[in-house]
Design a protein around this motif. Structure first.
Motif, PDB file in Angstrom:
ATOM      1  N   LEU A 138      -0.419  32.674  51.979  1.00  0.00           N
ATOM      2  CA  LEU A 138      -0.780  31.365  52.843  1.00  0.00           C
ATOM      3  C   LEU A 138      -2.226  31.152  53.122  1.00  0.00           C
ATOM      4  N   LEU A 139      -3.037  32.306  53.308  1.00  0.00           N
ATOM      5  CA  LEU A 139      -4.324  32.513  53.429  1.00  0.00           C
ATOM      6  C   LEU A 139      -5.457  32.604  52.070  1.00  0.00           C
ATOM      7  N   GLU A 140      -4.800  32.303  51.082  1.00  0.00           N
ATOM      8  CA  GLU A 140      -5.410  32.285  49.806  1.00  0.00           C
ATOM      9  C   GLU A 140      -6.044  31.029  49.573  1.00  0.00           C
ATOM     10  N   ASN A 141      -7.526  30.979  49.761  1.00  0.00           N
ATOM     11  CA  ASN A 141      -8.310  29.674  49.533  1.00  0.00           C
ATOM     12  C   ASN A 141      -8.201  29.125  48.051  1.00  0.00           C
ATOM     13  N   SER A 142      -8.063  30.023  47.151  1.00  0.00           N
ATOM     14  CA  SER A 142      -7.924  29.292  45.593  1.00  0.00           C
ATOM     15  C   SER A 142      -6.554  28.797  45.605  1.00  0.00           C
ATOM     16  N   LEU A 143      -5.589  29.138  45.876  1.00  0.00           N
ATOM     17  CA  LEU A 143      -4.114  28.609  45.778  1.00  0.00           C
ATOM     18  C   LEU A 143      -3.978  27.198  46.639  1.00  0.00           C
ATOM     19  N   ILE A 144      -4.892  27.079  47.824  1.00  0.00           N
ATOM     20  CA  ILE A 144      -4.902  26.004  48.381  1.00  0.00           C
ATOM     21  C   ILE A 144      -5.612  25.009  47.933  1.00  0.00           C
ATOM     22  N   VAL A 145      -6.745  25.129  47.413  1.00  0.00           N
ATOM     23  CA  VAL A 145      -7.634  24.109  46.567  1.00  0.00           C
ATOM     24  C   VAL A 145      -6.612  23.938  45.320  1.00  0.00           C
ATOM     25  N   GLN A 146      -6.056  24.751  44.612  1.00  0.00           N
ATOM     26  CA  GLN A 146      -5.321  24.342  43.300  1.00  0.00           C
ATOM     27  C   GLN A 146      -4.137  23.442  43.696  1.00  0.00           C
ATOM     28  N   SER A 147      -3.540  23.526  44.883  1.00  0.00           N
ATOM     29  CA  SER A 147      -2.440  22.921  45.479  1.00  0.00           C
ATOM     30  C   SER A 147      -2.659  21.356  45.709  1.00  0.00           C
ATOM     31  N   ARG A 148      -3.849  21.378  46.409  1.00  0.00           N
ATOM     32  CA  ARG A 148      -4.127  19.997  46.896  1.00  0.00           C
ATOM     33  C   ARG A 148      -4.486  18.944  46.075  1.00  0.00           C
ATOM     34  N   PHE A 149      -4.671  19.191  44.793  1.00  0.00           N
ATOM     35  CA  PHE A 149      -5.072  18.139  43.842  1.00  0.00           C
ATOM     36  C   PHE A 149      -3.925  17.889  43.036  1.00  0.00           C
ATOM     37  N   MET A 150      -4.301  17.094  42.053  1.00  0.00           N
ATOM     38  CA  MET A 150      -3.290  16.531  40.978  1.00  0.00           C
ATOM     39  C   MET A 150      -3.398  17.471  39.864  1.00  0.00           C
ATOM     40  N   LEU A 151      -2.970  18.608  40.066  1.00  0.00           N
ATOM     41  CA  LEU A 151      -3.108  19.978  39.120  1.00  0.00           C
ATOM     42  C   LEU A 151      -1.823  20.484  38.948  1.00  0.00           C
ATOM     43  N   LEU A 152      -1.526  21.644  37.939  1.00  0.00           N
ATOM     44  CA  LEU A 152      -0.292  21.695  37.656  1.00  0.00           C
ATOM     45  C   LEU A 152      -0.002  23.315  38.009  1.00  0.00           C
ATOM     46  N   GLU A 153      -0.902  23.880  38.224  1.00  0.00           N
ATOM     47  CA  GLU A 153      -0.791  25.500  38.629  1.00  0.00           C
ATOM     48  C   GLU A 153       0.277  25.637  39.620  1.00  0.00           C
ATOM     49  N   SER A 154       0.227  25.088  40.867  1.00  0.00           N
ATOM     50  CA  SER A 154       1.048  25.183  41.746  1.00  0.00           C
ATOM     51  C   SER A 154       2.378  25.111  41.521  1.00  0.00           C
ATOM     52  N   VAL A 155       2.576  23.947  40.776  1.00  0.00           N
ATOM     53  CA  VAL A 155       3.955  23.692  40.259  1.00  0.00           C
ATOM     54  C   VAL A 155       4.624  24.691  39.268  1.00  0.00           C
ATOM     55  N   LEU A 156       3.631  25.241  38.310  1.00  0.00           N
ATOM     56  CA  LEU A 156       4.149  26.354  37.737  1.00  0.00           C
ATOM     57  C   LEU A 156       4.607  27.664  38.433  1.00  0.00           C
ATOM     58  N   ILE A 157       3.529  27.922  39.631  1.00  0.00           N
ATOM     59  CA  ILE A 157       3.882  29.027  40.348  1.00  0.00           C
ATOM     60  C   ILE A 157       5.018  28.878  41.211  1.00  0.00           C
ATOM     61  N   PHE A 158       5.207  27.698  41.783  1.00  0.00           N
ATOM     62  CA  PHE A 158       6.588  27.526  42.199  1.00  0.00           C
ATOM     63  C   PHE A 158       7.951  27.677  41.556  1.00  0.00           C
ATOM     64  N   PHE A 159       7.897  27.311  40.338  1.00  0.00           N
ATOM     65  CA  PHE A 159       8.991  27.581  39.410  1.00  0.00           C
ATOM     66  C   PHE A 159       9.277  28.984  39.038  1.00  0.00           C
ATOM     67  N   LEU A 160       7.948  29.640  38.985  1.00  0.00           N
ATOM     68  CA  LEU A 160       8.026  31.012  38.467  1.00  0.00           C
ATOM     69  C   LEU A 160       8.763  31.896  39.704  1.00  0.00           C
ATOM     70  N   LEU A 161       8.079  31.638  40.914  1.00  0.00           N
ATOM     71  CA  LEU A 161       8.616  32.420  42.018  1.00  0.00           C
ATOM     72  C   LEU A 161      10.224  32.276  42.332  1.00  0.00           C
ATOM     73  N   LEU A 162      10.553  30.747  41.966  1.00  0.00           N
ATOM     74  CA  LEU A 162      12.047  30.468  42.260  1.00  0.00           C
ATOM     75  C   LEU A 162      12.855  31.119  41.261  1.00  0.00           C
ATOM     76  N   ALA A 163      12.246  31.272  40.016  1.00  0.00           N
ATOM     77  CA  ALA A 163      13.138  31.841  39.239  1.00  0.00           C
ATOM     78  C   ALA A 163      13.212  33.294  39.249  1.00  0.00           C
ATOM     79  N   PHE A 164      12.363  34.293  39.463  1.00  0.00           N
ATOM     80  CA  PHE A 164      12.387  35.374  39.945  1.00  0.00           C
ATOM     81  C   PHE A 164      13.519  35.519  41.270  1.00  0.00           C
ATOM     82  N   PHE A 165      13.048  35.053  42.378  1.00  0.00           N
ATOM     83  CA  PHE A 165      13.864  34.946  43.481  1.00  0.00           C
ATOM     84  C   PHE A 165      15.259  34.619  43.259  1.00  0.00           C
ATOM     85  N   SER A 166      15.754  33.696  42.663  1.00  0.00           N
ATOM     86  CA  SER A 166      16.903  33.340  42.361  1.00  0.00           C
ATOM     87  C   SER A 166      17.617  34.417  41.495  1.00  0.00           C
TER      88      SER A 166
END
Lengths: 716, 793
Positions: A138-166
């Protein structure tokens, strides 16, 4: 009716809820600020625009799902694609809904926080550890920056975490549970989505596959389970984890190709069949005809000199008069003219001088620049011929005729050399419509051209065609109508010539052919290896030696930087090291027969390493071998996998390693201090994360914790 | 004897567990006989078979009883050899048994005889330079002549070739300038013969390796036969090449590693040490010939790690014992090879002490070692002065000299001015004149020294163009600026001015020749003269790109030193250039080699061989001759053998999957199957790993690849074929009842042998040379044998 009362039992994990709310707050607040193009938005933006206009493009950097998700956001926000993404820092016009462009990545970024909480719980650690992991993320600045713009890393991370969690959810749920395979299916689907967003997802998917194979292998070894059950379960797993992702991956391309059906800037990279399948692509130009002229092709040759009225090289069953009005003699061979109307007599067949056949061989043998050909008139089978006889209207030039052997020692001179004049721009191969061709007479080096004069009545007022050694003026011809001749007999050929040309064979390229071609192109097209001011090497990421300036206000010192939270990066690196040391010690001691921790804890420890250290390794190590330009943000997926590691290790140490109460208390104090410093450093870097408030030069200088960071100052 | 034997037995969990059940099946009367036989078992040969006419049922677990013959007979592939007709030797017996011993040695002799005769047959043909002999023969000659050269491979192979030539009376005078040159009176048989000898050991090693791994003569014979009659292996062994030497060391390393593994139950005895040391020596040899040797080092390393892990898990051993094992392996497999490898280089540097064609690849300091080099005992003016003629060398390792020539940049590459490149060879075009800003200095008296911060102009001596840069993008590195030669006779423009900076120097410091690191800053654009290390395309003669970099980082790529310095007006001072330490030379030559290797990029117009071509035998290599009139030799594997290897890989994979699933599900198997599964998983697994390690890395390599790179992997693949086919044929009883299964097995072996021999008969002209029309024309010796379009013979 109701036998029993209708009761809904709801259990709400308040920690989870709180973390989710905080995540939404940190990721989504003031999303449309700054209202300008930030860093790689300039890159992804162009593709979003192309999607909105449904124009075909190739992005060799990754599969299409990521672009589609961004475009979906744009589409929902009513973006019409009319914005030129040409410069970082360009203001968005009011017509562009910036919030909608950035919303989906930000949502994905926010959802990563509850996901990592759930993932840590699935690894059988306590909710406190899970909250710790989620807090670090939550408090990771780089992830916040990367999520707040029209970029793809946060989408990738979301799917990766979802895959492992499920997947873990699937693995831990009891065998009887009916929803079990739904989790596995979700895992497969989100792996496919991750791979669909960026190719890097493949490595995480492979890790997941390895985990699934090991678990399946154990299942096979379980002799309590019947053979039939083992077979069924193995097949189900294979379908969910392997078949479904592959099909989904192809499905992204299916959507991609069905959405993008108009021709665009990258057309020429694709095969002509592919281009022909695009609206307004090659299909408009060649109208579905074969592209390359081959031996045996039936063509109509249009003169480029006869603007604005077109005319086509023509012949008919009438000979030149023996003597003209002027008294000069002619060869009395068949007339060759240029005729301004479509006519079956405009058809000529390209013949290989060494071959007798007048049909296209299989595969077609294309005619190239410099080849020598003969031209056979389709309806009369006369060869296009030229010789040292004065032309009817232009006596300085040679007559061109359809050769008839009158046995008057006038040899056939019917060889023509193909001279593709625009071969630099197009290609060496003679192409329908695109190539401009000069036909050079081999014996005399004269060029086939229009003289500009019209023939008198004996020539039906058609335009005169001559062979001229003066190359002045336009003398090129283009193939306008074209088909591959198939008939071997003259009668069939005449019937073929009478049939309409618009046989649209090419447009029916199957989806599979398109998919394979596009995928192959994307993987093989070499990216221009370019240096970038902010590019960095993978080893610099671990210690965060570099940053990336994403945006600087056009007049003030307000700026957005991709800088991580140094404290949490340190914690993550420390835990990575600690895990490896601990793992080596445990393994060596176990090998010597010492059981330091209970078997259950050992398995927990192993699965933690498999997911976290494994996830880090597969998302980081491949970069060491890559030769492309790399940036700090490529490290973020790997970093995310490290966050559960430190709280989990602390919990492990607390339960199994620290026996003395005093040590445990000391540990708690340390953890509290670390948590506080994570929060403080997050607060410190907030101005560079959100771009507000503006900082003075001195404050900025104070934020430059590392010499190698590049923070911008505006001199005033 | 019996006592020690029992100890060893306990340590063989798998076999010792199997054995009692074996004996329980036996009839009462044979138990005594059997146990006697077991007593005589040695460790080396763990096959438990009783040679007894009474106990067929016992012996069927391992060997195949023939119905008409009551002896246990080996089902090995020996129909072709005359030893079989003796009858007595074709028995499964223990190695203590003299007949077994003699049979083993007879088979080995047979393999050796066939191997040597196929390799040495027509060794002198063709009497001209073939293919890469032009390189390796030449380099062998360099050792005899002691001239320094540069090659991308470590020196051992070429040293051995040189030694072989020297011992057989070759004097090193043949120039080996291009393929096809006639040898005439020069003595080349020694070098070729040496390589052929090395190559002849391969089938022998393969035989021994497979025998050790599978304990089956049949499997060993299949592997050896496949290698003996493979035309590719014959061809590649018959010429002056590094490959036979490399493969010799690879196979020697694998063999000694396996022998060492067999000694695991008597550690620290002399055979144990012997095989350990031999493994280390072979590893050093393999790495010393080509860097491909790294793969076998990896194989041995992985094997050793798993071995150590097993020892660590053995709780009967104390930690001290484990430590001893670890230390012994570190010594034998790391320190010893490293020492030998360094020694090879030491010998290399000591032997090659004369200046030669390889000088320019190395730094100025390195060159000062070489007799005849202009830097050897050099004397030149100490400080750089105006009016001097100099050469400028880039400081990155294997960086070239600043170079220009009359050729222009082509259309579309920046502006069409004269090319400036970095060139690795010494050449007149590397000479530059140092001028003051503006005027050509014609002053008399001692010339002024160039100092840190001075602005100079560099004029190319041959073409009188100035070193120039401008705001056009460089040809390869698009973010940098182009560097050109501009102007004539020294007149140019403001873009010809460069500021000299000595790294770490201050304003006014003079520039020391050879020892100062200098940067050249372009005055007008502020960029720095830079050698990117990228190779220019054909128009630039494949020399190295020189650019002007706007990024002012201090890297060796942007630093230069002044190497030659000629100024008649200044006194020459003998420069005691620091001769490099041996280790520095070692490191430098390795970096140069690695650069050289990665610089071997496929050219656009050359047909590049792809790794997936290799196992399917897609395309060979022309060793000699192209058209119908010439004597042609074509390197191509015997297609029957290679395709059989390929099929065996698939077969092996499916057999392993079946076996391991069966084991994992706990399906009960009889003694014979269990032994097969162990051979398949352990022995076969090792060979498969070897194959993968020698094949898979090529997929990631960017350098140019050739067909012959597959041969080390092919050796492993052939050995795996031996094991796989042997076990497959022995498993015929899954399909048929005996005796039919034995017949099937026999038929399979005969068909296998016959097909290998017949295909060798068909394809042998590929190796031993053919002339006359090409294969696609009628009347050729190879007519009808061009089974794939891509074969060019």
């Amino acid at each position: 009716m109701l036998q029993r009362p209708l009761v809904v039992n709801v259990q709400v994990d308040l920690v989870l809820l709180l973390l989710t709310l905080l995540a939404f707050w940190t990721r989504l607040s003031q999303l449309s600020y700054p209202n300008t193009v930030v860093f790689d938005e300039v890159y992804y933006g162009q593709f979003v625009s192309l999607y909105m206009k449904r124009v075909f493009f190739i992005d060799e950097s990754g599969p299409p799902l990521g672009h589609m998700i961004l475009s979906l956001g744009a589409y929902l926000g009513g973006f019409d694609g009319n914005f030129v993404w040409n410069r970082i820092g360009a203001e968005y016009p009011s017509a562009v809904n910036v919030l909608s462009l950035r919303l989906l990545p930000a949502l994905c970024g926010a959802l990563c926080v509850p996901l990592i909480y759930l993932l840590t719980l699935q690894l059988r650690f306590s909710p406190l550890s899970a909250a710790g992991a989620a807090g670090l993320l939550l408090l990771e600045n780089s992830l916040i920056v990367q999520s707040r713009f029209m970029l793809l890393e946060s989408v990738l991370i979301f799917f990766l975490l979802l895959a492992f969690f499920s997947y873990l959810r699937f693995h831990s749920s009891p065998h009887s549970c009916c929803l079990r395979y739904a989790w596995l299916l979700l895992s497969g689907a989100s792996s496919a989505a991750a791979v669909g967003v960026k190719y890097m997802g493949v490595f995480s998917y492979l890790l997941l596959l390895v985990m699934a194979s090991v678990h399946t292998w154990n299942l096979i070894g379980d002799q309590a389970v019947s053979h039939l059950s083992v077979c069924v379960q193995s097949v189900c797993r294979a379908v969910c984890v392997f078949l479904v992702p592959v099909l989904l991956y192809v499905f992204w391309f299916y959507v991609h190709l069905s959405l993008l059906n108009r021709s665009g800037p990258h057309d020429q990279m694709m095969s002509s069949a592919f281009q022909a399948s695009l609206q307004g692509g090659l299909s408009r130009i060649t109208q579905g005809q074969p592209l390359e002229v081959a031996y045996g092709s039936q063509v109509t040759l249009r003169s480029s000199a006869s603007q604005p009225i077109p005319c086509w090289l023509h012949s008919h069953k009438v000979n030149y008069p023996i003597r003209y009005e002027s008294g000069r003699g002619s060869s009395h061979q068949q007339q060759v003219t240029c005729y301004p109307f479509k006519d079956v007599n405009n058809w000529w067949i390209i013949k290989d001088p060494d071959r007798q056949d007048l049909f296209v061989s299989s595969p077609p043998h294309s005619v190239r620049h410099g080849d020598v050909i003969q031209l056979v008139h389709g309806m009369t089978s006369r060869f296009l011929n030229s010789h040292d006889v004065a032309a009817p209207m232009s006596p300085h030039a040679q007559e061109v005729s359809g050769y008839i052997d009158f046995n008057v020692s006038m040899q056939a001179q019917n060889l023509w050399r193909v001279d593709v004049t625009n071969r630099e721009a197009e290609s060496e191969v003679w192409k329908t419509i695109l190539s401009e061709v000069r036909l050079v007479h081999v014996n005399t080096s004269a060029v086939l051209k229009l003289s500009g004069a019209s023939l008198p009545d004996w020539g039906f007022r058609q335009l005169e065609v001559v062979g001229d050694k003066l190359f002045k003026g336009s003398s090129s011809w283009t193939v306008e109508e074209h088909r591959y001749g198939t008939s071997q007999e003259q009668n069939d050929r005449e019937a073929e010539l009478h049939s309409p040309t618009h046989i649209d064979v090419n447009r029916n390229i199957s989806f599979w052919a398109k998919f394979v071609e596009l995928q192959w192109k994307m993987l093989t097209v070499k990216q221009e290896d370019s240096e970038h001011k902010y590019s960095s090497s993978p080893l610099e990421w671990i210690t965060m030696q570099t940053n990336i300036a994403y945006w600087l206000h056009s007049s003030t010192n307000a700026q957005v930087h991709l800088i991580g939270n140094p404290v949490s990066w340190g914690v993550a690196n420390l835990s990575l090291l600690a895990y490896q040391v601990l793992a080596v010690i445990y393994m060596l001691r176990r090998r010597r027969g010492f059981r330091d921790i209970p078997e259950d804890a050992w398995h927990q420890f192993l699965s933690l390493g498999c997911v976290c250290v494994g996830g880090w390794a597969v998302n980081f190590l491949p970069f060491l071998l890559m030769e492309k330009t790399l940036f700090l943000y490529h490290y973020l997926p790997a970093l995310c996998f490290l966050f559960p590691l430190s709280p989990a290790l602390l919990e492990h140490a607390h339960t199994h390693l620290l026996s003395c109460q005093a040590y445990r208390r000391a540990l708690c104090v340390c953890v509290l201090a670390a948590a506080m410093s994570v929060f403080l450093s997050y607060r410190t870097f907030c101005p560079l994360t959100y771009g507000i408030p503006e900082l003075s030069a001195n404050q900025l200088e104070a934020l430059r914790w590392k010499e190698s960071w590049d923070i911008l100052y505006r001199r005033r | 004897m019996g006592n020690t034997h029992r100890e060893r037995f306990i340590n063989l969990p798998l076999f010792s567990i199997c054995r009692p059940s074996n004996f329980r099946m036996a009839k009462e009367e044979c138990i005594t006989q059997c146990s006697q036989a077991v007593d005589t078992l040695t460790l080396r040969n763990r096959k438990t078979t009783c040679v007894s006419s009474d106990i067929q049922k016992t012996s069927q677990t391992l060997s195949v009883p023939l119905p008409e013959d009551t002896q246990c007979t080996a089902g090995h592939l020996s129909e072709d050899d005359d030893t079989h007709s003796d009858g007595s030797s074709a028995q499964w017996t223990d190695s203590d048994n003299p007949s077994e011993e003699s049979q083993s040695s007879v088979l080995l002799l047979l393999v050796a005889g066939l191997s040597f005769s196929t390799r040495l047959y027509r060794i002198m043909d063709p009497p001209h330079v073939c293919w890469d002999e032009t390189h390796f023969g030449k380099m062998g000659s360099y050792y005899i002549n002691r001239t320094f050269f540069f090659d991308v491979h470590p020196p051992l192979g070429k040293m051995l070739i040189g030694l072989a030539g020297y011992m057989t009376g070759y004097d090193g005078t043949f120039p080996f300038s291009k393929p096809g040159d006639k040898y005439d009176h020069h003595n080349y048989w020694g070098m070729r013969g040496f390589c052929a000898m090395m190559g002849s050991f391969l089938p022998i090693f393969a035989y021994l390796i497979v025998l050790e791994l599978s304990r089956s003569h049949t499997a060993a014979l299949i592997a050896a036969t496949v290698l003996i009659f493979d035309t590719g292996c014959i061809t590649i062994s018959q010429y002056i090449l590094l490959d036979p030497i490399l493969m010799f060391f690879i196979m020697a390393a694998v063999l000694s590693m396996i022998k060492f593994n067999q000694q695991e139950f008597r550690p620290f005895t002399s055979p144990w040490w012997l095989w350990l040391v031999l493994t280390g020596v072979s590893l050093a040899g393999a790495l010393g010939v080509k860097f491909v040797g790294l793969f076998v080092i990896l194989l041995v390393g992985l094997n050793t790690v798993s071995d150590l892990w097993r020892l660590l898990g053995d709780l009967h051993l104390s930690l001290v014992d484990v430590g001893k094992h670890l230390l012994a392996r570190v010594t034998g497999l790391i320190l010893l090879p490293l020492f030998l490898y360094v020694t090879i280089f030491a010998v290399h540097f000591v032997v090659l002490n004369k200046s030669g064609p390889g000088d320019g690849f190395f730094s100025s300091a390195f060159q000062s070692r070489l007799i005849g080099n202009n830097l050897h005992n050099a004397s030149m003016p100490e400080y750089l002065a105006y009016g001097s003629t100099i050469t400028v060398k880039n400081l990155r390792i294997a960086g070239g000299y600043l170079h220009s020539h009359w050729h222009l940049y082509p259309e579309g590459v920046g502006s069409k001015q004269q090319q400036v490149t970095a060139y690795l060879h010494k050449d007149y075009n590397n000479l530059w004149l140092v001028h003051r800003q503006g005027s050509n200095n014609s002053q008399s008296g001692p010339p002024d020294l160039v100092r840190h911060g001075d602005i100079i102009r560099l004029e190319h001596k041959e073409t009188t163009r100035n070193l120039h840069s401008h705001l056009h993008e460089a040809p390869m590195t698009k973010k940098h600026f182009q560097v050109t030669g501009y102007g004539i006779n020294g007149t140019g423009d403001a873009n010809d001015l460069w500021q000299v900076e000595v790294c770490g120097g201050h304003r006014g410091d003079p520039v020391k020749v050879l020892r100062s690191k200098v940067r050249f800053l372009h005055r007008a654009t502020g960029c720095v003269l830079y050698s990117s290390g990228k190779t220019l395309p054909k128009w630039g003669w494949e020399q190295v790109e020189v650019t002007c970099s706007p990024y002012l980082k201090e890297t060796p790529s942007s630093q230069w030193n002044i190497e030659d310095h000629i100024n008649p007006k200044l006194p020459n001072i003998s420069l005691s250039v620091l001769k490099p330490h041996f280790l520095e030379s070692l490191v430098e030559s390795h970096i140069v080699m690695i650069r050289g290797n990665s610089g071997l990029k496929p050219k656009d117009n050359e047909m590049n061989s792809k790794p997936w071509h290799w196992p399917i035998n897609y395309q060979g290599l022309r060793f000699s001759g192209v058209n119908g009139t010439e004597f042609r030799v074509y390197l191509l594997g015997n297609p029957v053998v290679w395709w059989m290897n390929l099929a065996s890989l698939g077969l092996y994979a499916s057999m392993v999957v079946l076996t391991s699933v069966a084991l994992q599900r706990g399906i009960t198997m009889d003694q014979k199957r269990r032994e097969h599964s162990v051979v398949l998983m352990r022995g076969g697994g090792l060979l498969l790993l070897g194959w993968l390690l020698h094949y898979a890395p090529f997929f990631t390599m960017g350098r140019i690849l050739y067909y012959h790179h597959y041969f080390p992997a092919m050796l492993f693949s052939s050995m795996l074929t031996g094991i796989t086919l042997d076990i497959l044929l022995k498993s015929t009883d899954l399909l048929l009842r005996p005796p039919y299964s034995d017949w099937l097995q026999r038929v399979g072996q005969v068909v296998l042998l016959f097909s290998v021999l017949y295909s060798f008969y068909l394809f042998h002209p590929l190796s031993y040379g053919m002339s006359g029309p090409l294969a696609h024309e009628p009347g050729s010796a190879m007519a009808g044998l061009k089974w794939m379009e891509s074969w060019e013979f």
